[in-house]
Design an enzyme around this catalytic site. Structure first.
Site, mmCIF file in Angstrom:
data_model
loop_
_atom_site.group_PDB
_atom_site.id
_atom_site.type_symbol
_atom_site.label_atom_id
_atom_site.label_comp_id
_atom_site.label_asym_id
_atom_site.label_seq_id
_atom_site.Cartn_x
_atom_site.Cartn_y
_atom_site.Cartn_z
ATOM 1 N N GLY A 238 0.801 -1.225 0.000
ATOM 2 C CA GLY A 238 0.000 0.000 0.000
ATOM 3 C C GLY A 238 0.828 1.267 0.000
ATOM 4 O O GLY A 238 0.291 2.368 -0.160
ATOM 5 N N THR A 291 -1.857 -3.309 8.815
ATOM 6 C CA THR A 291 -0.807 -3.524 7.818
ATOM 7 C C THR A 291 -0.793 -2.320 6.874
ATOM 8 O O THR A 291 -1.792 -1.601 6.760
ATOM 9 C CB THR A 291 -1.043 -4.784 6.953
ATOM 10 N N CYS A 292 0.331 -2.135 6.187
ATOM 11 C CA CYS A 292 0.367 -1.149 5.107
ATOM 12 C C CYS A 292 0.287 -1.908 3.787
ATOM 13 O O CYS A 292 1.018 -1.635 2.836
ATOM 14 C CB CYS A 292 1.623 -0.273 5.178
ATOM 15 N N SER A 293 -0.615 -2.860 3.756
ATOM 16 C CA SER A 293 -0.826 -3.713 2.580
ATOM 17 C C SER A 293 -2.240 -3.529 2.046
ATOM 18 O O SER A 293 -3.165 -3.218 2.795
ATOM 19 C CB SER A 293 -0.619 -5.183 2.953
#
Length: 383
Positions: A238, A291-293
Site C-alpha cells: 500500500g 498492515t500497510c498492505s
C-alpha cells in the site's frame, strides 16, 4: 555505477540536456544517447503525447500529489501551538478531521523536514493512515475505562509507539496514564526505536529487544496489559510515498508474482501468530491489527482466520471512523457486518494504502444454558 548512470540519462533526457562532467560513466552514456532519445520519442508517439509526464503511472503521480501530514507530539507541545507553528510557515495548513493531533499540508509544501519543530520532535512527520492504529487502540482503551497498560508488539521504527505514548500523556499532570511495552527482535531496530522514543519524550515506553512470539505473557510485568497493537511485517504493497516500492511493483513479472504469492503466505502465517500472541495476554481486552498492505491475503483473510481460531473475540467498528467510507471486503469466514467493521485506506484517499481491524474480547453472560456474547455493534449469540 548504476545509480550515476541513471542520473545522467535522466539529466540528458528530462533535465538540462547536458552533463558538465562524469568521466567514464558520461562517455558510456553518450555512446547510447541517440538510441535512448529515439526510444523516448517512440514511447511518446505510442502514447499520443508530447509530455513525458504522461508516461508516468498513476501510482507514481499519486506519490507526488498526496497531501503531507505532520503529527503534533502532545508530549512536548499542545495541538494548537503545534498547528500554529506550522500555519505560520504554511498558510494552507489544516487540522485533520479524524486524527486530533494531525496537521494536513498541501503536497506542494517544501522544506517540512527542515522545520525546527521536526528537528526537536515537537512535530513528527507521519502518514495519516499510519496514525489510525494507535488512535483506534487508544479510543477503545479509553472507552473501557482507561485502565491498564499497553503493548506495541512489532514497534520499530516507532511512529505508532510514540503516538500511543502521546495519546496517554496527561498534560495537566505532566505524566503518563499507563506504560507501553514495545518489542522488536532486531538489535539495530530496537536501538533505533529507543532513540526515536527518547527524542519524542516517550518516557513511559519500555523497549525490549526480543522476539514478541517468545515473550512470556505470564510475566508479572504484563499482568495488567489490556490493549495491544500488532503491526507485523507485511508486503508494504500500500506504500506509494516510496517511489522505489512503486517501481518495483510495476516491474514485477510472472516469476516475481509467484514469489509474491509465496511471500504473502509466509507473511500471513506470521501475522496470524502475532495477533494470536496478543490475545493470550491474561488481561487483554482489545487488539488492533494493522498492515500497510492492500492484499486481501494479509488483511481480511487474516481477520477471518483469527476469528475462526478465537471465537471468544470479534471485530468492532471504530467509533471515531464511523463516517469513513472505505471498509473491508467480505470473504470466506467474514460476514458483511464483520467486513463493515474493518477499515481500508487506498492511495486515492490521499494517503498510503492501509488496513486496520479492531478486535474486542467478548463478555459472556450466562442465562440458563445459553451464552450470549455482547460486543458493541457486532453482537452474536450461540447456544
Amino acid at each position: 555505477n548504476d545509480s550515476l548512470f541513471k542520473i545522467m540519462v535522466y539529466e540528458i533526457l528530462f533535465g538540462k540536456g547536458k552533463i558538465k562532467s562524469g568521466g567514464v560513466v558520461k562517455r558510456r552514456v553518450m555512446e547510447h544517447i541517440d538510441k535512448l532519445k529515439l526510444a523516448l520519442s517512440e514511447e511518446l508517439v505510442e502514447n499520443n503525447t508530447t509530455d513525458f509526464k504522461q508516461l508516468l503511472s498513476q501510482d507514481v503521480i499519486m506519490a507526488f500529489t498526496m497531501s503531507k501530514y505532520v503529527r503534533v507530539n502532545e508530549i512536548k507541545c499542545d495541538i494548537q501551538s503545534g498547528y500554529t507553528e506550522l500555519a505560520d510557515v504554511y498558510s494552507q495548513a489544516e487540522l485533520d478531521n479524524h486524527i486530533p493531533s494531525l496537521v494536513v499540508l498541501p503536497s506542494t509544501c517544501t522544506g517540512v523536514n527542515a522545520q525546527p519543530g521536526v528537528a526537536e520532535s515537537r512535530l513528527i512527520i507521519q502518514d495519516k493512515a499510519s496514525c489510525f492504529p494507535s488512535q483506534i487502540l487508544f479510543d477503545e482503551w479509553l472507552e473501557k475505562g482507561g485502565q491498564g497498560d499497553m503493548v506495541d508488539a512489532c514497534a520499530a521504527p516507532g511512529n505508532k509507539t510514540s503516538h500511543l505514548s502521546a495519546c496517554v500523556y496527561d498534560r495537566s499532570r505532566e505524566d503518563f496514564r499507563c506504560r507501553v511495552f514495545a518489542f522488536d527482535r532486531s538489535p539495530t531496530r530496537a536501538s533505533l526505536l529507543q532513540s526515536r522514543l527518547s527524542s519524542a519524550g516517550a518516557r513511559n515506553v519500555v523497549v525490549t529487544e526480543a522476539d514478541f512470539l517468545e515473550v512470556d505473557v505470564t510475566d508479572s510485568r504484563y499482568s495488567d496489559v489490556r490493549a495491544l497493537l500488532a503491526d507485523p511485517s507485511c508486503s508494504g504493497s500500500g506504500v506509494v510515498r516510496s517511489l522505489e516500492r512503486v517501481i518495483e511493483r510495476e516491474g514485477a513479472g510472472k516469476t516475481q508474482a509467484d514469489d509474491l504469492n509465496r511471500r504473502l503466505e509466509n507473511l500471513r502465517k506470521f501475522q496470524i501468530a502475532a495477533v494470536t500472541k496478543c490475545m493470550t495476554f491474561p488481561a487483554a481486552e482489545c487488539v488492533v491489527y494493522s498492515t500497510c498492505s492492500i492484499h486481501q491475503e494479509e488483511n481480511e483473510c487474516v481477520v477471518a482466520e483469527i476469528l475462526r481460531l478465537h471465537p471468544e473475540w470479534d471485530v468492532k467498528a471504530p467509533p471515531r471512523l464511523s463516517s469513513w467510507h472505505r471498509r473491508g471486503i467480505t470473504t470466506d469466514g467474514l460476514t458483511d457486518s464483520q467486513a463493515s467493521c474493518l477499515i481500508r485506506c487506498m492511495p486515492e484517499d490521499g494517503m498510503n494504502g492501509f488496513f486496520v481491524a479492531l478486535f474486542v474480547k467478548r463478555i459472556p453472560v450466562k442465562e440458563n444454558e445459553d451464552v450470549e456474547y455482547t460486543i458493541g455493534n457486532c453482537d452474536r449469540s450461540t447456544t
